[in-house]
Design a protein around this motif. Structure first.
Motif, PDB file in Angstrom:
ATOM      1  N   ILE A  21      20.175  71.150  51.538  1.00 24.00           N
ATOM      2  CA  ILE A  21      21.128  70.055  51.325  1.00 24.00           C
ATOM      3  C   ILE A  21      20.565  69.033  50.338  1.00 24.00           C
ATOM      4  O   ILE A  21      21.264  68.581  49.419  1.00 24.00           O
ATOM      5  N   VAL A  22      19.290  68.656  50.531  1.00 27.58           N
ATOM      6  CA  VAL A  22      18.651  67.682  49.630  1.00 27.58           C
ATOM      7  C   VAL A  22      18.613  68.233  48.209  1.00 27.58           C
ATOM      8  O   VAL A  22      18.924  67.536  47.237  1.00 27.58           O
ATOM      9  N   SER A  23      18.229  69.497  48.091  1.00 25.16           N
ATOM     10  CA  SER A  23      18.185  70.152  46.779  1.00 25.16           C
ATOM     11  C   SER A  23      19.574  70.190  46.149  1.00 25.16           C
ATOM     12  O   SER A  23      19.749  69.906  44.956  1.00 25.16           O
ATOM     13  N   PHE A  24      20.564  70.531  46.956  1.00 21.07           N
ATOM     14  CA  PHE A  24      21.954  70.579  46.488  1.00 21.07           C
ATOM     15  C   PHE A  24      22.393  69.225  45.938  1.00 21.07           C
ATOM     16  O   PHE A  24      22.989  69.133  44.862  1.00 21.07           O
ATOM     17  N   VAL A  25      22.074  68.166  46.680  1.00 22.01           N
ATOM     18  CA  VAL A  25      22.477  66.813  46.271  1.00 22.01           C
ATOM     19  C   VAL A  25      21.784  66.402  44.979  1.00 22.01           C
ATOM     20  O   VAL A  25      22.421  65.858  44.066  1.00 22.01           O
ATOM     21  N   LEU A  26      20.479  66.674  44.869  1.00 21.35           N
ATOM     22  CA  LEU A  26      19.731  66.312  43.660  1.00 21.35           C
ATOM     23  C   LEU A  26      20.304  67.009  42.423  1.00 21.35           C
ATOM     24  O   LEU A  26      20.505  66.390  41.370  1.00 21.35           O
ATOM     25  N   ILE A  27      20.571  68.297  42.561  1.00 22.03           N
ATOM     26  CA  ILE A  27      21.087  69.067  41.427  1.00 22.03           C
ATOM     27  C   ILE A  27      22.521  68.666  41.110  1.00 22.03           C
ATOM     28  O   ILE A  27      22.901  68.559  39.936  1.00 22.03           O
TER      29      ILE A  27
ATOM     30  N   MET B 180      14.705  76.696  49.326  1.00 22.70           N
ATOM     31  CA  MET B 180      14.730  75.976  50.603  1.00 22.70           C
ATOM     32  C   MET B 180      13.585  76.357  51.543  1.00 22.70           C
ATOM     33  O   MET B 180      13.156  75.543  52.366  1.00 22.70           O
ATOM     34  N   GLY B 181      13.076  77.584  51.413  1.00 16.78           N
ATOM     35  CA  GLY B 181      12.018  77.999  52.329  1.00 16.78           C
ATOM     36  C   GLY B 181      10.624  78.021  51.728  1.00 16.78           C
ATOM     37  O   GLY B 181       9.657  78.397  52.405  1.00 16.78           O
ATOM     38  N   LEU B 182      10.481  77.615  50.478  1.00 19.08           N
ATOM     39  CA  LEU B 182       9.186  77.722  49.802  1.00 19.08           C
ATOM     40  C   LEU B 182       8.075  76.966  50.534  1.00 19.08           C
ATOM     41  O   LEU B 182       6.952  77.451  50.654  1.00 19.08           O
ATOM     42  N   LEU B 183       8.374  75.775  51.018  1.00 22.61           N
ATOM     43  CA  LEU B 183       7.390  75.010  51.785  1.00 22.61           C
ATOM     44  C   LEU B 183       7.881  74.688  53.196  1.00 22.61           C
ATOM     45  O   LEU B 183       7.085  74.602  54.117  1.00 22.61           O
ATOM     46  N   ALA B 184       9.213  74.544  53.341  1.00 26.45           N
ATOM     47  CA  ALA B 184       9.772  74.220  54.656  1.00 26.45           C
ATOM     48  C   ALA B 184       9.458  75.314  55.679  1.00 26.45           C
ATOM     49  O   ALA B 184       9.159  75.037  56.842  1.00 26.45           O
TER      50      ALA B 184
ATOM     51  N   ASN C  65      12.781  71.750  57.780  1.00 31.07           N
ATOM     52  CA  ASN C  65      14.056  72.391  58.091  1.00 31.07           C
ATOM     53  C   ASN C  65      14.658  72.932  56.802  1.00 31.07           C
ATOM     54  O   ASN C  65      14.951  72.172  55.872  1.00 31.07           O
ATOM     55  N   GLN C  66      14.884  74.244  56.744  1.00 28.43           N
ATOM     56  CA  GLN C  66      15.390  74.857  55.520  1.00 28.43           C
ATOM     57  C   GLN C  66      16.796  74.371  55.169  1.00 28.43           C
ATOM     58  O   GLN C  66      17.131  74.236  53.986  1.00 28.43           O
ATOM     59  N   ILE C  67      17.617  74.120  56.177  1.00 29.72           N
ATOM     60  CA  ILE C  67      18.981  73.649  55.926  1.00 29.72           C
ATOM     61  C   ILE C  67      18.944  72.261  55.287  1.00 29.72           C
ATOM     62  O   ILE C  67      19.653  71.998  54.303  1.00 29.72           O
ATOM     63  N   VAL C  68      18.106  71.392  55.825  1.00 21.89           N
ATOM     64  CA  VAL C  68      17.959  70.048  55.260  1.00 21.89           C
ATOM     65  C   VAL C  68      17.425  70.132  53.841  1.00 21.89           C
ATOM     66  O   VAL C  68      17.887  69.426  52.939  1.00 21.89           O
ATOM     67  N   SER C  69      16.451  71.019  53.646  1.00 23.80           N
ATOM     68  CA  SER C  69      15.886  71.226  52.316  1.00 23.80           C
ATOM     69  C   SER C  69      16.960  71.658  51.328  1.00 23.80           C
ATOM     70  O   SER C  69      17.044  71.146  50.202  1.00 23.80           O
TER      71      SER C  69
ATOM     72  N   LEU D  80      11.796  72.618  45.077  1.00 27.83           N
ATOM     73  CA  LEU D  80      10.493  72.692  45.750  1.00 27.83           C
ATOM     74  C   LEU D  80      10.140  71.348  46.373  1.00 27.83           C
ATOM     75  O   LEU D  80       9.608  71.294  47.492  1.00 27.83           O
ATOM     76  N   PHE D  81      10.439  70.274  45.661  1.00 26.51           N
ATOM     77  CA  PHE D  81      10.184  68.939  46.215  1.00 26.51           C
ATOM     78  C   PHE D  81      11.003  68.727  47.484  1.00 26.51           C
ATOM     79  O   PHE D  81      10.496  68.200  48.482  1.00 26.51           O
ATOM     80  N   ALA D  82      12.268  69.147  47.449  1.00 20.31           N
ATOM     81  CA  ALA D  82      13.124  69.023  48.630  1.00 20.31           C
ATOM     82  C   ALA D  82      12.552  69.815  49.798  1.00 20.31           C
ATOM     83  O   ALA D  82      12.619  69.385  50.951  1.00 20.31           O
ATOM     84  N   SER D  83      11.980  70.971  49.495  1.00 20.72           N
ATOM     85  CA  SER D  83      11.392  71.812  50.543  1.00 20.72           C
ATOM     86  C   SER D  83      10.103  71.211  51.080  1.00 20.72           C
ATOM     87  O   SER D  83       9.709  71.499  52.217  1.00 20.72           O
ATOM     88  N   ALA D  84       9.443  70.375  50.282  1.00 20.25           N
ATOM     89  CA  ALA D  84       8.164  69.792  50.691  1.00 20.25           C
ATOM     90  C   ALA D  84       8.320  68.627  51.651  1.00 20.25           C
ATOM     91  O   ALA D  84       7.393  68.316  52.405  1.00 20.25           O
ATOM     92  N   ILE D  85       9.485  67.989  51.643  1.00 20.33           N
ATOM     93  CA  ILE D  85       9.641  66.775  52.437  1.00 20.33           C
ATOM     94  C   ILE D  85      10.262  67.023  53.813  1.00 20.33           C
ATOM     95  O   ILE D  85      10.521  66.078  54.547  1.00 20.33           O
TER      96      ILE D  85
END
Length: 255
Positions: free
Chosen positions: A159-165, A64-68, A153-157, A145-150
């Protein structure tokens, strides 16, 4: 690339993120192993398969924090205003998260040693599940990482990552519901029963084809499939490319 990898990997241990991820993984692996050991039947393959179910929790935490975080601090501007390769940035960050997974997996290696020392077996099926574990880790880390790039906000990242997986893990269930829905819709429009059923099955197969768990289920039996591994790598590379394009677009907007 090495500089990015080193910075990101060490950052896991300069903040609670790395320790939290390792603690969660250690607890889960230990609990599963202890449960099996108490029942008198230890199966490393089953342990690893069970741990794969928790990618949905662990991957968002470590990605979540890699790019966010860089965006939030404004340090991401260095990626766009210096002659650094954005491809190296993406690869370095993926490798850092992957290396953390390797560190966490030491728990399972200890369990393997204990199992063998106590007279247990460590067969080809267990090796297959471990191979799949790391290939899936790469794929899901790329998604994270893609979720973190868009977002910045780490929390949003997370959540997006969670949903994708989560969607990736529920594709078999989704395929069943989609097939049933397709059959019902076809029937409503007066499509003949056998054609509606064929359409329903086609929808199920199409969605199931994307399911990484279905594609790799034979590995636990010691049946290896190169095409399944290529699929996992391809999806991972696709999300790495999408991340690269997000960063590339940001770079041009800074020009």
């Amino acid at each position: 690339m090495y500089a990015i990898f080193k910075r990101e990997f060490l950052s896991y241990f300069r903040s609670p993120v790395g320790y939290v991820a390792i603690a969660i993984f250690s607890f889960l692996a230990g609990f599963i192993f202890y449960s099996q050991y108490s029942s008198g039947s230890v199966n490393i393959g089953s342990e690893v398969i069970s741990l794969r179910s928790f990618f949905v929790i662990i991957v968002p935490i470590i990605t979540m924090g890699l790019l966010a975080e860089d965006k939030k601090r404004g340090t991401d501007i260095l990626y766009y205003t210096t002659p650094v390769s954005l491809f190296n940035v993406v690869v370095g960050k993926v490798l850092a998260a992957f290396a953390l997974f390797a560190v966490m997996f030491i728990n399972v290696i200890i369990h393997i040693i204990v199992t063998v020392a106590c007279g247990g077996t460590f067969g080809v099926g267990a090796i297959g599940t471990i191979i799949v574990f790391f290939f899936m880790a790469f794929m899901f880390i790329s998604m994270g990482l893609f979720a973190s790039a868009i977002t910045d906000n780490q929390i949003v990242s997370a959540i997006v990552s969670f949903v994708l997986i989560l969607i990736s893990q529920l594709l078999s269930v989704i395929s069943e519901y989609a097939g049933t829905a397709a059959n019902s819709i076809a029937t409503v429009f007066g499509v003949k029963t056998y054609k509606a059923l064929a359409f329903s099955n086609a929808i199920k197969k199409a969605i199931s084809w994307l399911d990484p768990f279905v594609k790799t289920q034979d590995f636990r039996l010691g049946i290896f499939s190169v095409s399944a591994l290529i699929f996992l790598v391809s999806v991972g590379v696709l999300f790495m490319y999408l991340t690269f394009r997000v960063l590339e677009k940001k770079r041009w907007s800074q020009a």
